[in-house]
Design a protein around this motif. Structure first.
Motif, PDB file in Angstrom:
ATOM      1  N   PRO A 179       0.744  -1.387   0.032  1.00 51.31           N
ATOM      2  CA  PRO A 179      -0.057   0.102   0.056  1.00 51.31           C
ATOM      3  C   PRO A 179       0.862   1.439  -0.031  1.00 51.31           C
ATOM      4  CG  PRO A 179      -0.170  -0.985   1.958  1.00 51.31           C
ATOM      5  CD  PRO A 179       0.735  -1.939   1.383  1.00 51.31           C
ATOM      6  N   ALA A 180       0.304   2.218  -0.700  1.00 50.27           N
ATOM      7  CA  ALA A 180       1.176   3.376  -0.789  1.00 50.27           C
ATOM      8  C   ALA A 180       1.056   4.120   0.685  1.00 50.27           C
ATOM      9  CB  ALA A 180       0.637   4.462  -1.802  1.00 50.27           C
ATOM     10  N   PRO A 181       2.180   4.809   1.026  1.00 52.57           N
ATOM     11  CA  PRO A 181       2.117   5.654   2.444  1.00 52.57           C
ATOM     12  C   PRO A 181       0.925   6.495   2.342  1.00 52.57           C
ATOM     13  CG  PRO A 181       3.864   6.324   0.892  1.00 52.57           C
ATOM     14  CD  PRO A 181       3.382   5.235   0.217  1.00 52.57           C
ATOM     15  N   ALA A 182       0.192   6.905   3.377  1.00 53.17           N
ATOM     16  CA  ALA A 182      -1.049   7.818   3.731  1.00 53.17           C
ATOM     17  C   ALA A 182      -0.470   8.821   4.064  1.00 53.17           C
ATOM     18  CB  ALA A 182      -2.065   6.998   4.555  1.00 53.17           C
ATOM     19  N   THR A 183      -0.874  10.113   3.577  1.00 51.57           N
ATOM     20  CA  THR A 183      -0.599  11.331   3.960  1.00 51.57           C
ATOM     21  C   THR A 183      -1.477  11.894   4.895  1.00 51.57           C
ATOM     22  OG1 THR A 183       0.565  11.816   1.634  1.00 51.57           O
ATOM     23  CG2 THR A 183      -0.236  13.718   3.166  1.00 51.57           C
ATOM     24  N   PRO A 184      -1.235  12.568   6.085  1.00 46.76           N
ATOM     25  CA  PRO A 184      -2.142  12.933   6.948  1.00 46.76           C
ATOM     26  C   PRO A 184      -3.129  13.906   6.224  1.00 46.76           C
ATOM     27  CG  PRO A 184       0.009  12.822   7.813  1.00 46.76           C
ATOM     28  CD  PRO A 184       0.250  12.597   6.365  1.00 46.76           C
ATOM     29  N   VAL A 185      -4.360  13.667   6.603  1.00 51.74           N
ATOM     30  CA  VAL A 185      -5.426  14.686   5.853  1.00 51.74           C
ATOM     31  C   VAL A 185      -5.161  15.976   6.113  1.00 51.74           C
ATOM     32  CG1 VAL A 185      -7.011  14.453   7.978  1.00 51.74           C
ATOM     33  CG2 VAL A 185      -8.132  14.821   5.729  1.00 51.74           C
ATOM     34  N   MET A 186      -4.784  16.429   7.134  1.00 49.14           N
ATOM     35  CA  MET A 186      -4.365  17.789   7.418  1.00 49.14           C
ATOM     36  C   MET A 186      -3.266  18.469   6.358  1.00 49.14           C
ATOM     37  SD  MET A 186      -6.661  19.268   9.313  1.00 49.14           S
ATOM     38  CE  MET A 186      -7.871  18.850  10.705  1.00 49.14           C
ATOM     39  N   THR A 187      -2.539  17.482   6.172  1.00 46.89           N
ATOM     40  CA  THR A 187      -1.345  17.970   5.289  1.00 46.89           C
ATOM     41  C   THR A 187      -2.023  18.227   4.015  1.00 46.89           C
ATOM     42  OG1 THR A 187       0.257  16.920   6.683  1.00 46.89           O
ATOM     43  CG2 THR A 187       1.081  17.423   4.473  1.00 46.89           C
ATOM     44  N   THR A 188      -2.680  17.009   3.557  1.00 50.66           N
ATOM     45  CA  THR A 188      -3.361  17.317   2.150  1.00 50.66           C
ATOM     46  C   THR A 188      -4.315  18.629   1.887  1.00 50.66           C
ATOM     47  OG1 THR A 188      -3.286  14.897   2.085  1.00 50.66           O
ATOM     48  CG2 THR A 188      -4.608  15.784   0.530  1.00 50.66           C
ATOM     49  N   VAL A 189      -5.024  18.765   2.863  1.00 49.71           N
ATOM     50  CA  VAL A 189      -5.951  19.695   2.891  1.00 49.71           C
ATOM     51  C   VAL A 189      -5.149  21.048   2.831  1.00 49.71           C
ATOM     52  CG1 VAL A 189      -7.814  21.253   4.024  1.00 49.71           C
ATOM     53  CG2 VAL A 189      -7.984  18.788   3.823  1.00 49.71           C
TER      54      VAL A 189
ATOM     55  N   ALA B  18     -11.730  10.847   6.818  1.00 53.86           N
ATOM     56  CA  ALA B  18     -10.648  11.599   6.501  1.00 53.86           C
ATOM     57  C   ALA B  18     -10.523  11.993   4.817  1.00 53.86           C
ATOM     58  CB  ALA B  18      -9.132  10.951   6.785  1.00 53.86           C
ATOM     59  N   ARG B  19     -10.999  10.585   4.373  1.00 50.58           N
ATOM     60  CA  ARG B  19     -10.835  10.706   2.860  1.00 50.58           C
ATOM     61  C   ARG B  19     -12.150  11.367   2.453  1.00 50.58           C
ATOM     62  NH1 ARG B  19     -11.560   5.288  -0.973  1.00 50.58           N
ATOM     63  NH2 ARG B  19     -11.026   5.993  -2.700  1.00 50.58           N
TER      64      ARG B  19
END
Length: 388
Positions: A253-263, A295-296
């Protein structure tokens, strides 16, 4: 390097052992004559017909199976008549009985409507007539008191085939629901990711067209942004292609980026010429405590809101993204101050798929999605998601 043969299933081994045992029993008691050979040959033919029928059904040759079943049933009835007119056997033909019952079960499980009816009737008659080959069966205890003994297993195999047919239908329906859910997820991801980057490329290209003659330096920055957005779109497309190709999920699985960082990254990269965007996160709003589904969904709401502003809110100068909690619900708001559309050609057509997919995603979590104008002017996209 040699590859070992696959181990057969336990059911296959058990069925093969039963067939061998039945054939040995038949071979040990039939008369040493042409009639006895016909009984043994009929058993082998019936068992072979089961294997042929299974193979034919896999390739969709339903009527060929029907013709095969009718032929096997007719030959079985002719053999029964031959035995009755010559010499009765001490066996009804256990091998042939297994084959005919197997055909009944297979036809009832896989056959279509009319081929099924035309196959079952002669097979059922052939099975019930096997009892006439061995009059001695009526002298056995318990069995002798049962009239038309072989009717019971024939009916049982028909019911078994019908039950398996029903279970196959349920499994297909469940598999189709899973596939439909996967298709919806992929459609949403395709719109959310790829449309976001493609929209950015189109908007930047249109902006570059307008300022090309006035500010060459700004045009250079625009082309740099176009290249970056295009590269990000290719990365998103490649990620989706990998998901489609790796159906088994064997890849890491691809490493998950924290949702706050993405936003934060979405908001930071959003502003175009003459625009300002900022993010407000209320105290106590912790993205690390959200479930992956929540989060998604938050990421998709922010992404869809910003994409729609790029597409349709040409006069927006300020964009405000807010995350907060109200009681036990998480509220996401994406607002802009666009007062109206500027004159000129339309940038994008309204497809409706973005908000539709987003509404489905939010509703699956028990949340609500609203979109519309604000009293003070501008437009707001808001989602309310349960945290529990």
């Amino acid at each position: 390097m040699s590859h070992p043969f696959p181990r057969p299933a336990r059911e296959t081994v058990a069925a093969a052992c039963a067939c061998v045992l039945a054939f040995v029993l038949d071979a040990g008691v039939v008369s040493r004559s042409g009639v006895g050979a016909a009984v043994l040959a009929g058993g082998v033919l019936a068992l072979g017909a089961v294997a042929v029928a299974l193979s034919a059904y896999r390739s969709g040759r339903t009527w060929q199976v029907c013709a095969l079943c009718v032929a096997v049933a007719v030959l079985s009835s002719l053999t029964t008549a031959l035995v009755g007119h010559t010499v009765s056997q001490r066996t009804p033909g256990w091998t042939e009985l297994l084959g005919l019952l197997g055909l009944l079960c297979v036809v009832c499980r896989y056959g279509q409507r009319w081929p099924l009816v035309l196959s079952v009737v002669p097979l059922f008659v052939a099975v019930t007539r096997l009892e006439d080959r061995a009059p001695g069966l009526t002298e056995l205890p318990l069995i002798g008191s049962v009239h038309r003994l072989f009717t019971l297993p024939a009916v049982g195999c028909i019911l078994l085939g019908g039950y398996l047919r029903t279970e196959d239908g349920r499994r297909r329906a469940a598999a189709e629901r899973v596939r439909q859910s996967e298709r919806l997820d992929l459609a949403r991801d395709l719109h959310d990711h790829v449309s976001h980057h493609v929209t950015a490329v189109v908007v930047l290209a249109q902006a570059g067209e307008q300022i090309a003659g006035r500010s060459p330096e700004t045009v250079r920055e625009v082309f740099t942004d176009i290249e970056r957005s295009g590269q990000e779109g290719l990365v998103a497309m490649g990620r989706m292609v990998r998901l489609l190709r790796d159906a088994g999920g064997g890849g890491a699985p691809a490493p998950a980026t924290p949702v706050m960082t993405t936003v934060e990254e979405l908001v930071r990269r959003f502003p175009g010429p003459g625009q300002h965007a900022w993010l407000d996160v209320a105290d106590g709003t912790d993205g690390a405590a959200w479930s992956p589904q929540v989060a998604r969904s938050v990421e998709r709401v922010v992404q869809e809101g910003l994409t729609n502003i790029r597409k349709h809110a040409r006069t927006a100068t300020t964009v405000h993204v807010a995350l907060g909690t109200e009681e036990d619900r998480l509220v996401v708001r994406v607002r802009n101050d666009a007062a109206g559309q500027q004159r000129g050609r339309a940038r994008f057509r309204h497809s409706g798929f973005g908000l539709l997919g987003l509404s489905e995603r939010v509703a699956e979590l028990g949340g609500e999605l609203t979109s519309g104008p604000m009293p003070e002017g501008g437009w707001e996209l808001a989602a309310s998601l349960p945290l529990r």
